[in-house]
Design a protein around this motif. Sequence first.
Motif, PDB file in Angstrom:
ATOM      1  N   THR A 191      -4.532  24.678   3.401  1.00 11.28           N
ATOM      2  CA  THR A 191      -3.319  23.669   3.088  1.00 11.28           C
ATOM      3  C   THR A 191      -4.265  22.247   2.793  1.00 11.28           C
ATOM      4  OG1 THR A 191      -1.842  24.732   4.408  1.00 11.28           O
ATOM      5  CG2 THR A 191      -1.360  22.375   4.031  1.00 11.28           C
ATOM      6  N   LYS A 192      -5.238  22.283   3.829  1.00  9.28           N
ATOM      7  CA  LYS A 192      -5.955  21.065   3.850  1.00  9.28           C
ATOM      8  C   LYS A 192      -7.028  21.175   2.660  1.00  9.28           C
ATOM      9  CE  LYS A 192      -5.811  19.768   8.609  1.00  9.28           C
ATOM     10  NZ  LYS A 192      -6.351  19.552   9.839  1.00  9.28           N
TER      11      LYS A 192
ATOM     12  N   LYS B  52      -9.153   7.479  10.225  1.00 14.75           N
ATOM     13  CA  LYS B  52      -9.555   8.200  11.766  1.00 14.75           C
ATOM     14  C   LYS B  52     -10.410   9.713  11.630  1.00 14.75           C
ATOM     15  CE  LYS B  52      -5.530   8.532  13.808  1.00 14.75           C
ATOM     16  NZ  LYS B  52      -4.188   9.215  14.275  1.00 14.75           N
TER      17      LYS B  52
ATOM     18  N   ASP C 232       0.921  -1.091  -0.058  1.00 13.81           N
ATOM     19  CA  ASP C 232       0.092  -0.047  -0.052  1.00 13.81           C
ATOM     20  C   ASP C 232       0.850   1.375  -0.167  1.00 13.81           C
ATOM     21  OD1 ASP C 232      -1.647   1.933   0.478  1.00 13.81           O
ATOM     22  OD2 ASP C 232      -2.868   1.212   2.157  1.00 13.81           O
ATOM     23  N   PRO C 233       0.852   2.080  -0.931  1.00  7.33           N
ATOM     24  CA  PRO C 233       1.819   3.161  -1.160  1.00  7.33           C
ATOM     25  C   PRO C 233       1.243   4.378  -0.168  1.00  7.33           C
ATOM     26  CG  PRO C 233       0.295   2.928  -3.138  1.00  7.33           C
ATOM     27  CD  PRO C 233      -0.032   1.946  -2.147  1.00  7.33           C
ATOM     28  N   PHE C 234       0.057   4.361   0.440  1.00  5.10           N
ATOM     29  CA  PHE C 234      -0.266   5.566   1.097  1.00  5.10           C
ATOM     30  C   PHE C 234      -0.869   4.924   2.432  1.00  5.10           C
ATOM     31  CE2 PHE C 234      -1.713   6.094  -3.206  1.00  5.10           C
ATOM     32  CZ  PHE C 234      -0.886   6.931  -3.595  1.00  5.10           C
ATOM     33  N   PRO C 235      -0.035   4.257   3.110  1.00  4.55           N
ATOM     34  CA  PRO C 235      -0.717   3.464   4.519  1.00  4.55           C
ATOM     35  C   PRO C 235      -0.851   4.978   5.434  1.00  4.55           C
ATOM     36  CG  PRO C 235       1.774   3.277   4.196  1.00  4.55           C
ATOM     37  CD  PRO C 235       1.545   3.701   3.040  1.00  4.55           C
ATOM     38  N   ALA C 236      -0.083   5.766   5.683  1.00  4.04           N
ATOM     39  CA  ALA C 236      -0.445   6.993   6.596  1.00  4.04           C
ATOM     40  C   ALA C 236      -1.725   7.542   6.317  1.00  4.04           C
ATOM     41  CB  ALA C 236       0.767   7.906   6.691  1.00  4.04           C
ATOM     42  N   PHE C 237      -1.777   7.710   4.987  1.00  2.00           N
ATOM     43  CA  PHE C 237      -2.784   8.903   4.549  1.00  2.00           C
ATOM     44  C   PHE C 237      -4.312   7.835   4.793  1.00  2.00           C
ATOM     45  CE2 PHE C 237      -6.038   8.461   0.934  1.00  2.00           C
ATOM     46  CZ  PHE C 237      -6.486   9.771   1.288  1.00  2.00           C
TER      47      PHE C 237
ATOM     48  N   PHE D 236      -5.458  19.702  -0.346  1.00  2.00           N
ATOM     49  CA  PHE D 236      -5.379  18.224  -0.331  1.00  2.00           C
ATOM     50  C   PHE D 236      -6.839  17.537  -0.773  1.00  2.00           C
ATOM     51  CE2 PHE D 236      -6.016  14.320   2.269  1.00  2.00           C
ATOM     52  CZ  PHE D 236      -5.126  13.517   1.640  1.00  2.00           C
TER      53      PHE D 236
ATOM     54  N   ARG E  45      -4.739   5.620   7.193  1.00  2.00           N
ATOM     55  CA  ARG E  45      -5.002   5.562   8.414  1.00  2.00           C
ATOM     56  C   ARG E  45      -5.436   6.875   9.062  1.00  2.00           C
ATOM     57  NH1 ARG E  45       0.259   3.334   8.982  1.00  2.00           N
ATOM     58  NH2 ARG E  45       1.085   5.173   9.783  1.00  2.00           N
ATOM     59  N   ARG E  46      -5.058   7.920   8.570  1.00  2.00           N
ATOM     60  CA  ARG E  46      -5.464   9.239   8.827  1.00  2.00           C
ATOM     61  C   ARG E  46      -6.944   9.511   8.604  1.00  2.00           C
ATOM     62  NH1 ARG E  46      -2.572  13.677  10.696  1.00  2.00           N
ATOM     63  NH2 ARG E  46      -3.898  15.502  10.773  1.00  2.00           N
TER      64      ARG E  46
ATOM     65  N   LYS F  34      -7.817  15.116  -3.458  1.00  2.00           N
ATOM     66  CA  LYS F  34      -8.282  13.831  -3.230  1.00  2.00           C
ATOM     67  C   LYS F  34      -9.771  13.467  -3.664  1.00  2.00           C
ATOM     68  CE  LYS F  34      -7.953   9.963  -1.359  1.00  2.00           C
ATOM     69  NZ  LYS F  34      -7.363   8.999  -1.921  1.00  2.00           N
TER      70      LYS F  34
END
Lengths: 124, 720
Positions: A43-44, A13, A2-7, A47, A9-10, A51
């Motif tokens: 900033t968000k 959440k 998975d190239p976006f694990p942190a993404f 994103f 997870r966040r 996305k």
Amino acid sequence: MDPFPAFRRRFRKEAQMKLTKLAVIALLGLALPLSAEEKGSDTKGKFYFKKSCKTCHVKGGSALELTPLSKTQAQWRKVFDAGRHGKAGEGFSPKFGTPEQIRDIKTFLINHASDSPQPETCGG
Amino acid sequence: MDRRLFMQVAGTGALAAGSIACPRFFRKAEAAPVIPAGIPTTCELCPNKCSVIAELRNGLIHKLNPNPENPKSRGMLCARGNAAIQQVYDPDRLKQPLIRAGARGEGKWRPVSWEEAWDYTARKLSEVKEKHGPQGTLWSSTEGFQEVFFKNLGMAFGSPNILRHPSLCLASVNLAYSMTFGTVPSFDLLNADFVIMAGANRFESIITPDTMDLIGGVMERKAKFIYLDPRFTVTASKADEWHPIRPGTDLAFILAMIHVILKEERQDKAFLEAFTLGYEQLAEHVKPYTPEWAELETGIAAKDIVRIARAFADSAPRAVFYAGRRSSWYTNDFQMRRAQAILNAVVGNWDRQGGMVPNQKVPKGEFMFLPWDDPKAPRVDEVEKNFPLASAKDGVYLPLRENVLKGQPYPVKAWMVYKQDPLHSVPDQGRTLKMIEQMDFVGVIDIAMSDTAWFADVVFPESHYLERTDPIEVLPGIWPAAVLRQQVAKPIHDTKPCLEIVQGLAKRLGLNDFFDYTIEQWVEAEARELPIANGLEHIKKHGVVAFSEPKYGATRNPVNRFVTKSGKIELFSERLQEAGHDPLPKYTPPAAVPEGRFRMVLGRKATITHAGLTHLPWLHEHHKENDVWLNPEPAARLGIRTGDLVEVASQVGRVRLKARVTEEIRPDCIFMLHGFGKKSPWLKRVHGVGAADAVLLETAWDKVSGNAAMHETFVKVAKV
């Protein structure tokens, strides 16, 4: 891998945290008319725009290609304030993001619109 | 292949075939390019980003060759690019992390492990954050493919104080053209018939592709070339006319040109009517700016101004007043650049072959990383308040330094620096040293022990560009390209790419989630949307994706909305007026040179465009020491001869270096090259050799963009 694990997870959440609000909005069947005074995160917003919006609003995509430069500040405000979105004008339903995320997207698009002092494309 | 034929071919079949025979169009038919064997990558020695093919022998980098597949490189690799090998194998380069063991600048270092350097730095940054908030940290850098990771760490940390290099370079030109056209265009020097350059010494201080196109346009096609400069440079020697204009009066020359063109009705009326706003105000505004008035300001004869203005307008649309690159000269620099933009607009060269052309881009994908919260504090440079039209993302360097020194509006006590040497790139070295002194912590990421690194607390050694892989970069232009910088050789010392240095810090600062990826994942995501089959494979094999043909005239369409407030090309700017600036460029004369002093002017040369290059042996060989240029007339008065040691003193500093008495400079100016007089003994060839211009330069900035004004310093010269 998975190239976006942190993404992921966040994102999960955040989605969980907003669940209650989303449920209320969905129940009320509200789109999201946003007042021009609301200040989101630039900033968000960038994103979430990439996305969420850019899954369809790209060259050759299922909807018209869009960048912040596609409209003026007034035009972007109008789109969001009237909740105009989609062919049927169904508005920004929760599938496009939480109210906070939509507000962030609005902030980003207005801040960098074609006639803004800091115009920009969305990169890439 | 003939260039035009290539365009036809490339525009049709080549893309579909997926094998792109990239630009050979700048070469003559008989000179079919040979693509050298080796690993393609992208040069990092200056901002041009030329494509390179690295030839290895026995695991060592033997030679760097130009990659003819990148149109922006124009099939060449300059002296700087070739010298990159010497950075890799420099015995004095940074080889492992260092922590200061003595006083700042004393030169006592303790080699440490990466873990210790990261732990120490994270602790220091956290201490400052605890005491002053995240806004108490400053993150400054210059452009580079991995700069994004460094900036992102500063932003994820919560600091609003991300400071980039444009306000030391081209912020005024970028802002002026953006406020006029909504974008910063390229100048089609290859196809122009008439070129005016003011101070942009393009034949000597190489910028590809412009230098190469100038050679093609001016030298081979015999385009008319007018050059204004207080110095007789290499570019002056190649020009049809050289005018040693009085420094600081370029705006008068340009306004007088517009005056002549409008008075004689040589403007492009149809274009102005269809695409611009504010023609009537402009016509009224330039009435007082007659050639006779401009002669008194500039020292250029009125009849010459009239003649040049007529020829310029008559050659349009294949006529350009070139913008230059490093532009920061005077406190009215923005308005001078605005006048250039307006002059170009008046003759209708916009988006025409041989004129000014809006840049095209090669599309690429983007790696999606987690967004962080916006900073809670305003920027310490107060850019939003004092320079509302400037780029808030880049900041303004000199106003920032002054605020930090005053501790206003809040204290900044930690400074992280990436790939930049502020002690040389920022005017008034003494004040930059004071800023370092008042910091609780200074950390530097670099490949060599720069002067700023010499005064730091921690130095992180970055892997050289030939030792690492960077993100894909899009080079906009008339012939745009996307380029990859990929690892050519494994690091020979204990160094790391910027991303890994950032990740080590992020982990210790609790910001790991924002940097949880590899460079390979990043590049793969970018390559996914390259407009070519098997984009990743292609760009790894070729180093570049470039196949667009020039598109002239796409924006000369009545429905096109320019990215300005009005949607038109703005000759008159309401936005400037609202911000309290002149909506049309208004002339203010430069400060007069005080009796017994000289105006200090700066410039670059082919081997020395950046301060970090002077110690590389192949480049150093061409210029071992800088000297100060002085006209024979004042030199005789001061009893100075070539080779004499002289003291040059401004209000903020004094240096000693040798004199060069030459008629190639005006009597009221002096000139010296950049990048000498280094404090760091690790840069041994230039340590204490010659003098640093930054010691003398005084603090001044352009009123609109905040760009450092580098020609506002007056100096005394005396024989030692």
